[in-house]
Motif scaffolding. Structure first.
Motif, PDB file in Angstrom:
ATOM      1  N   PHE A 117       0.818  -1.218   0.034  1.00  0.00           N
ATOM      2  CA  PHE A 117       0.065  -0.016   0.049  1.00  0.00           C
ATOM      3  C   PHE A 117       0.997   1.181  -0.004  1.00  0.00           C
ATOM      4  CE2 PHE A 117      -2.838  -3.471   1.547  1.00  0.00           C
ATOM      5  CZ  PHE A 117      -4.111  -2.947   0.801  1.00  0.00           C
ATOM      6  N   PRO A 118       1.558   1.450  -1.045  1.00  0.00           N
ATOM      7  CA  PRO A 118       2.547   2.600  -1.103  1.00  0.00           C
ATOM      8  C   PRO A 118       1.813   3.940  -0.794  1.00  0.00           C
ATOM      9  CG  PRO A 118       2.282   1.672  -3.428  1.00  0.00           C
ATOM     10  CD  PRO A 118       1.508   0.865  -2.332  1.00  0.00           C
ATOM     11  N   THR A 119       0.777   4.297  -1.270  1.00  0.00           N
ATOM     12  CA  THR A 119       0.161   5.528  -1.017  1.00  0.00           C
ATOM     13  C   THR A 119      -0.309   5.624   0.085  1.00  0.00           C
ATOM     14  OG1 THR A 119      -1.613   4.948  -2.352  1.00  0.00           O
ATOM     15  CG2 THR A 119      -0.062   6.219  -3.493  1.00  0.00           C
ATOM     16  N   TRP A 120      -1.362   4.673   0.698  1.00  0.00           N
ATOM     17  CA  TRP A 120      -2.069   4.808   1.627  1.00  0.00           C
ATOM     18  C   TRP A 120      -1.421   4.641   2.871  1.00  0.00           C
ATOM     19  CZ3 TRP A 120      -3.814   2.690   6.280  1.00  0.00           C
ATOM     20  CH2 TRP A 120      -5.246   2.617   6.691  1.00  0.00           C
ATOM     21  N   ASN A 121      -0.184   3.797   3.106  1.00  0.00           N
ATOM     22  CA  ASN A 121       0.586   3.919   4.013  1.00  0.00           C
ATOM     23  C   ASN A 121       1.510   4.991   4.139  1.00  0.00           C
ATOM     24  OD1 ASN A 121      -0.132   0.505   4.373  1.00  0.00           O
ATOM     25  ND2 ASN A 121       0.198   1.543   6.245  1.00  0.00           N
ATOM     26  N   GLY A 122       1.916   5.492   3.029  1.00  0.00           N
ATOM     27  CA  GLY A 122       3.051   6.482   2.749  1.00  0.00           C
ATOM     28  C   GLY A 122       2.244   7.880   3.058  1.00  0.00           C
ATOM     29  N   TYR A 123       0.950   8.199   2.594  1.00  0.00           N
ATOM     30  CA  TYR A 123       0.915   9.514   2.646  1.00  0.00           C
ATOM     31  C   TYR A 123       0.677  10.236   4.127  1.00  0.00           C
ATOM     32  CZ  TYR A 123      -0.505   9.755  -2.186  1.00  0.00           C
ATOM     33  OH  TYR A 123      -0.200   9.588  -3.683  1.00  0.00           O
ATOM     34  N   PHE A 241     -14.745 -12.726   2.721  1.00  0.00           N
ATOM     35  CA  PHE A 241     -14.274 -11.600   1.831  1.00  0.00           C
ATOM     36  C   PHE A 241     -13.239 -10.981   2.506  1.00  0.00           C
ATOM     37  CE2 PHE A 241     -14.264  -7.177   0.659  1.00  0.00           C
ATOM     38  CZ  PHE A 241     -14.537  -7.068  -0.755  1.00  0.00           C
ATOM     39  N   SER A 242     -13.145 -10.986   3.712  1.00  0.00           N
ATOM     40  CA  SER A 242     -11.905 -10.177   4.459  1.00  0.00           C
ATOM     41  C   SER A 242     -10.578 -11.279   4.299  1.00  0.00           C
ATOM     42  CB  SER A 242     -12.258 -10.252   5.959  1.00  0.00           C
ATOM     43  OG  SER A 242     -12.870  -9.383   6.388  1.00  0.00           O
ATOM     44  N   LEU A 243     -10.981 -12.446   4.174  1.00  0.00           N
ATOM     45  CA  LEU A 243      -9.583 -13.404   4.128  1.00  0.00           C
ATOM     46  C   LEU A 243      -9.192 -13.342   2.799  1.00  0.00           C
ATOM     47  CD1 LEU A 243     -10.922 -16.487   6.032  1.00  0.00           C
ATOM     48  CD2 LEU A 243      -9.309 -14.880   6.938  1.00  0.00           C
ATOM     49  N   SER A 244      -9.967 -13.054   1.618  1.00  0.00           N
ATOM     50  CA  SER A 244      -9.814 -13.122   0.490  1.00  0.00           C
ATOM     51  C   SER A 244      -9.449 -11.880  -0.391  1.00  0.00           C
ATOM     52  CB  SER A 244     -11.116 -13.621  -0.694  1.00  0.00           C
ATOM     53  OG  SER A 244     -11.462 -14.988  -0.037  1.00  0.00           O
ATOM     54  N   LEU A 245      -9.684 -10.579   0.154  1.00  0.00           N
ATOM     55  CA  LEU A 245      -9.368  -9.621  -0.332  1.00  0.00           C
ATOM     56  C   LEU A 245      -7.807  -9.359  -0.628  1.00  0.00           C
ATOM     57  CD1 LEU A 245     -10.705  -6.956  -1.033  1.00  0.00           C
ATOM     58  CD2 LEU A 245     -10.331  -6.018   1.055  1.00  0.00           C
ATOM     59  N   TYR A 246      -7.526  -8.920  -1.636  1.00  0.00           N
ATOM     60  CA  TYR A 246      -6.060  -8.737  -1.922  1.00  0.00           C
ATOM     61  C   TYR A 246      -5.467 -10.091  -1.365  1.00  0.00           C
ATOM     62  CZ  TYR A 246      -1.338  -6.175  -2.327  1.00  0.00           C
ATOM     63  OH  TYR A 246      -0.408  -5.804  -2.784  1.00  0.00           O
ATOM     64  N   GLY A 248      -5.318 -11.662   1.288  1.00  0.00           N
ATOM     65  CA  GLY A 248      -4.744 -11.309   2.649  1.00  0.00           C
ATOM     66  C   GLY A 248      -3.626 -10.976   2.679  1.00  0.00           C
ATOM     67  N   GLN A 249      -3.180  -9.793   1.755  1.00  0.00           N
ATOM     68  CA  GLN A 249      -1.836  -9.204   1.841  1.00  0.00           C
ATOM     69  C   GLN A 249      -2.103  -7.688   2.636  1.00  0.00           C
ATOM     70  OE1 GLN A 249       0.560 -10.475  -1.995  1.00  0.00           O
ATOM     71  NE2 GLN A 249      -1.543  -9.926  -2.360  1.00  0.00           N
ATOM     72  N   MET A 250      -2.868  -7.921   3.412  1.00  0.00           N
ATOM     73  CA  MET A 250      -3.089  -6.467   4.025  1.00  0.00           C
ATOM     74  C   MET A 250      -2.791  -6.611   5.732  1.00  0.00           C
ATOM     75  SD  MET A 250      -6.948  -5.699   2.543  1.00  0.00           S
ATOM     76  CE  MET A 250      -7.250  -3.994   3.229  1.00  0.00           C
ATOM     77  N   CYS A 251      -2.042  -5.585   6.426  1.00  0.00           N
ATOM     78  CA  CYS A 251      -1.971  -5.645   7.504  1.00  0.00           C
ATOM     79  C   CYS A 251      -3.128  -5.878   8.581  1.00  0.00           C
ATOM     80  CB  CYS A 251      -0.922  -4.461   8.089  1.00  0.00           C
ATOM     81  SG  CYS A 251      -1.648  -2.803   7.636  1.00  0.00           S
ATOM     82  N   THR A 252      -4.285  -5.656   7.906  1.00  0.00           N
ATOM     83  CA  THR A 252      -5.212  -5.513   8.701  1.00  0.00           C
ATOM     84  C   THR A 252      -6.303  -6.995   8.413  1.00  0.00           C
ATOM     85  OG1 THR A 252      -6.363  -4.544   6.944  1.00  0.00           O
ATOM     86  CG2 THR A 252      -5.871  -3.184   8.583  1.00  0.00           C
ATOM     87  N   PHE A 357       2.027 -13.676   6.514  1.00  0.00           N
ATOM     88  CA  PHE A 357       1.526 -12.564   5.694  1.00  0.00           C
ATOM     89  C   PHE A 357       1.093 -13.298   4.585  1.00  0.00           C
ATOM     90  CE2 PHE A 357       1.843  -8.816   2.584  1.00  0.00           C
ATOM     91  CZ  PHE A 357       1.302  -8.144   3.361  1.00  0.00           C
ATOM     92  N   GLY A 358      -0.220 -13.027   3.978  1.00  0.00           N
ATOM     93  CA  GLY A 358      -0.632 -13.479   2.826  1.00  0.00           C
ATOM     94  C   GLY A 358      -1.948 -14.068   3.165  1.00  0.00           C
ATOM     95  N   PRO A 359      -2.373 -15.026   2.107  1.00  0.00           N
ATOM     96  CA  PRO A 359      -3.670 -15.645   2.349  1.00  0.00           C
ATOM     97  C   PRO A 359      -3.522 -16.776   2.767  1.00  0.00           C
ATOM     98  CG  PRO A 359      -2.808 -16.164   0.020  1.00  0.00           C
ATOM     99  CD  PRO A 359      -1.779 -15.367   0.713  1.00  0.00           C
ATOM    100  N   ILE A 360      -3.271 -16.749   4.285  1.00  0.00           N
ATOM    101  CA  ILE A 360      -3.229 -17.941   5.177  1.00  0.00           C
ATOM    102  C   ILE A 360      -3.951 -17.557   6.495  1.00  0.00           C
ATOM    103  CG2 ILE A 360      -1.503 -19.225   6.531  1.00  0.00           C
ATOM    104  CD1 ILE A 360       0.793 -18.039   4.509  1.00  0.00           C
ATOM    105  N   SER A 361      -4.750 -18.538   6.900  1.00  0.00           N
ATOM    106  CA  SER A 361      -5.191 -17.982   8.210  1.00  0.00           C
ATOM    107  C   SER A 361      -5.459 -19.581   8.818  1.00  0.00           C
ATOM    108  CB  SER A 361      -6.832 -17.346   7.858  1.00  0.00           C
ATOM    109  OG  SER A 361      -7.601 -18.278   7.238  1.00  0.00           O
ATOM    110  N   PHE A 362      -5.863 -19.257  10.180  1.00  0.00           N
ATOM    111  CA  PHE A 362      -5.981 -20.573  10.834  1.00  0.00           C
ATOM    112  C   PHE A 362      -7.306 -20.671  11.724  1.00  0.00           C
ATOM    113  CE2 PHE A 362      -1.417 -19.799  10.893  1.00  0.00           C
ATOM    114  CZ  PHE A 362      -0.864 -21.004  10.609  1.00  0.00           C
ATOM    115  N   VAL A 363      -7.904 -21.766  11.565  1.00  0.00           N
ATOM    116  CA  VAL A 363      -9.130 -21.909  12.495  1.00  0.00           C
ATOM    117  C   VAL A 363      -8.828 -22.562  13.739  1.00  0.00           C
ATOM    118  CG1 VAL A 363     -11.647 -22.654  12.903  1.00  0.00           C
ATOM    119  CG2 VAL A 363     -10.659 -21.847  10.481  1.00  0.00           C
TER     120      VAL A 363
END
Lengths: 469, 469
Positions: A117-123, A241-246, A248-252, A357-363
């Motif tokens: 997120f070069p702009t969102w995190n940079g601005y 949707f949260s797990l799939s969006l981008y 999972g390459q989001m810090c959120t 980091f990435g599309p990896i989650s645990f139940v």
């Protein structure tokens, strides 16, 4: 470059808060006009789907920049430029002084951009530093140069038109083979550093760039607690949707989904742990069933390291949903991956407590809600978290989760089933990270994010008429 | 003690900003009622004259505490407790979320008191931390325990009466032989440290108490630049008082007085360098000619180290005014010393560039005003300064000095000849230190002094009625 930045500083400092804030607004307006160009630049450097690249890389990033400018204005305008001070002296004439207060910047600021997120995190850091009088050197991630290059070009044009030295904003490009961030960050002239990226490099900056004020957003392990909840379909749809969006390459993006091993009550039904896990997997399948939509939601994998991580993560537990490749209808060479979901036990903390980091989650199977909340709190406090989510019909559970999240210093989203997702944070309404757990030492954007970027230096002189009395 | 502080934290955090600020105000009001008691405690521990001990140790210290509480309130009240967020969705119902925002403190705060101004320098950090939700452990200087003991006692009584755990404020006393500050400061639970004292220990804290946010006021070398100035008598009278007040044992006392070696114009006269130096010495003699007044102005020497320093300093150059003992009319055993003034050359930077705390000042012969201003700027930037002063009839010189002081991050007082002195700084009007040079990394009090003492943790939940639509 540092010498050029320092040379540009005095005129920018002396221009004062109003001029600086005005020009920051003009830069933002021009960036806004280039939103489509920036969106394409973000899409092709980060792998985000176009809609996300446009929103998060364009207007939402500009919102975050504007928010930082607003906080900077509030902080600076809280100090008067001049004041007359008068102290009564009984029968004698009062003591009268005229005082002037100048905002002086800390020095040269460095913004170390991130790959996703070069702009969102940079601005936020970029505009907070510039508005408070600091020249800014922008060191983009070598894989995501163009969005920040466009940004710097725009800023330089505005500064130059207004008669300021365009070197108030410069781009310092490096390559993966010859990185310059460490050398730059340790220069004594660099007094502010904004960084988004790995915990490792963030900690290095905090330990080694001691001459600078470091604002670092590092990595975290974002938890989700699932309790008894009637609208399981909504829960699964929303989390899928949260797990799939981008990808999972989001810090959120959520990583650790805590579910009681004895299952949950969902309205009239009881769902076993396996049914909850399978329900999440099915919701992801359904979301990504349409190839066009899947491509837009997933985007592409930004870094080969994420592919490797994804490959090894499947051996960490029982695979509930396997990650697979997906084809992009317009970009056949793009590397797409669907989310991997792995089931583990609460005791396998060595597997899930670090960020993957990435599309990896645990139940994660827990002894019950108490342990789920305890683990949410403890992992966030020890390993950091930027988001947390809880699902529970019982308001008392939400309150307990809220207390635990507050203790862990992590923002909590409750019962999201509709069109708001835990990984989204809106400028002017949501604080992004808190600074209160290891995921970040600052928040976008609160007063602490801007207050330390400038200092106030005053002078005072007796008022002549009073002195003459 | 740390465990007790942590146990006291949650209820204090959950009480919210208004309750905390209200109780801080009550503590200040009760301290105000004990001002005479505190004044005597300050006088007998620090050696200040009674009037100064009363003013600086009582109401002025309370002012600085109140100022910190006001800034804390401003910072916290800028964040709403709750907000309803609504995002239009075209023809679909809007997204509606209820958001709550909690202020969470950083953790346990430590205030390390100083020997000379235990309350004035201690209250800002103490009240800023307490108001923002942090329990405070007060570690007084072992030679100045009583003023802070009275303070802690008062705070504990107020907290207890209001139903809070009095361990929100505790006193940790040590002795010169068994100091505890380093051990305390390095405890992982200590998240905020306020310190006033030596540069050496301040730097140690910044390097070693990395788990904490450190607000440090260290030492500085305060310059005075004397140019052409008509009212030399006023200048000398004013500076003589500044040099004599509390025997120069203030972090704001001038040390280095830069005078052109070719002298200055003073109205119709030309005063040689020696005449300027002698004029200052004579003004000190005159001020201290009356024994009662001298005792009140000088106070006593706080530390044997200052006596030693004074003894060796006279060999650093030509003695313009020798330091001498003085008798205190009421306290015959008090150790009083009058100011030492030594003349040196600008090139003797090794002699005057380090702080010589106490009644020691230099009159420094420079090549002219340009060098004087350059040395003022450079020594402040390199060695730190909390105050600077300039005397010049020419407004252009004042502007140049103002620019130089701003570059060096030091507050400037111009042409003080009357009842205001360079070593005084008034709460709500003067910032004490800037954070922009090595003398301090913070300012009393600006938004940066309070903003980092708390974090905001939010939670959000869809609004049921909207979610049901």
């Amino acid at each position: 470059m540092i010498a050029a930045a320092r040379a540009a500083l005095p005129a920018w400092r002396d221009a004062g808060p109003a001029a600086r804030v005005g020009l920051c607004l003009e830069i933002l307006a021009r960036l806004n006009a280039r939103s489509f160009e920036i969106a394409h630049a973000v899409m092709h450097t980060t792998g985000q789907g176009f809609m996300m690249a446009f929103q998060a890389g364009g207007p939402h990033a500009q919102d975050r920049g504007l928010e930082a400018v607003a906080y900077a204005w509030e902080a600076m305008s809280g100090v008067p430029a001049t004041a007359r001070w008068e102290k009564p002296q009984g029968k004698n004439p009062p003591l009268v002084l005229d005082k002037t207060f100048r905002m002086v910047p800390r020095g040269v600021a460095l913004v170390i951009g991130c790959a996703t997120f070069p702009t969102w995190n940079g601005y936020p850091g970029l505009f907070a530093s510039l508005a408070t009088g600091n020249p800014v050197i922008v060191k983009p991630h070598p894989m995501a140069v163009l969005p920040l290059a466009i940004t710097v070009e725009t800023a330089r044009a505005v500064l130059k038109e207004a008669g300021f030295d365009p070197n108030l904003m410069m781009l310092a490009v490096d390559t993966p083979d010859a990185p310059i961030a460490k050398e730059l960050a340790q220069r004594p002239e660099i007094r502010i550093i904004d960084f988004t990226g790995s915990s490792e490099f963030g900690a290095w900056l905090e330990a080694n760039a001691r001459q600078a004020q470091v604002y670092a957003e590092k990595s975290g392990v974002n938890p989700v607690v699932i309790g008894d909840f009637a609208d399981f379909a909504g829960l699964a749809r929303n989390l899928a949707f949260s797990l799939s969006l981008y990808s999972g390459q989001m810090c959120t993006t959520p990583q650790n989904i805590f579910v009681p091993r004895n299952g949950i009550r969902s309205g009239e039904r009881t769902l076993s742990f396996d049914e909850v896990a399978a329900g999440l997997a099915a919701a992801v399948d359904k979301l990504l069933g349409d190839a066009d939509r899947a491509a837009e939601v997933l985007g592409a994998i930004q870094s080969p390291a994420t592919l490797e991580r994804l490959d090894t993560a499947r051996s960490l537990g029982m695979v509930v949903r396997a990650s697979g490749a997906a084809a992009h209808p317009r970009f056949p060479d793009a590397t797409l991956r669907t989310p991997l979901i792995v089931a583990v036990d609460a005791r396998d903390e060595d597997k899930y407590a670090a960020e993957l980091f990435g599309p990896i989650s645990f139940v994660i199977a827990t002894d019950g809600l108490d342990q789920s909340i305890e683990l949410m709190q403890r992992t966030a406090r020890e390993h950091g978290a930027i988001t947390a989510a809880v699902y529970a019909d019982d308001p008392a559970v939400l309150r307990r989760a809220g207390d635990a999240a507050a203790e862990a210093g992590v923002a909590l989203s409750c019962n999201l089933t509709g069109g708001v997702f835990v990984n989204q944070s809106a400028a002017f309404s949501d604080f992004h990270a808190t600074g209160a757990n290891p995921a970040a030492n600052a928040s976008l954007t609160d007063p602490a994010f801007v207050a330390g970027r400038f200092r106030v230096v005053q002078s005072r002189v007796p008022v002549p008429s009073a002195a003459a009395e």
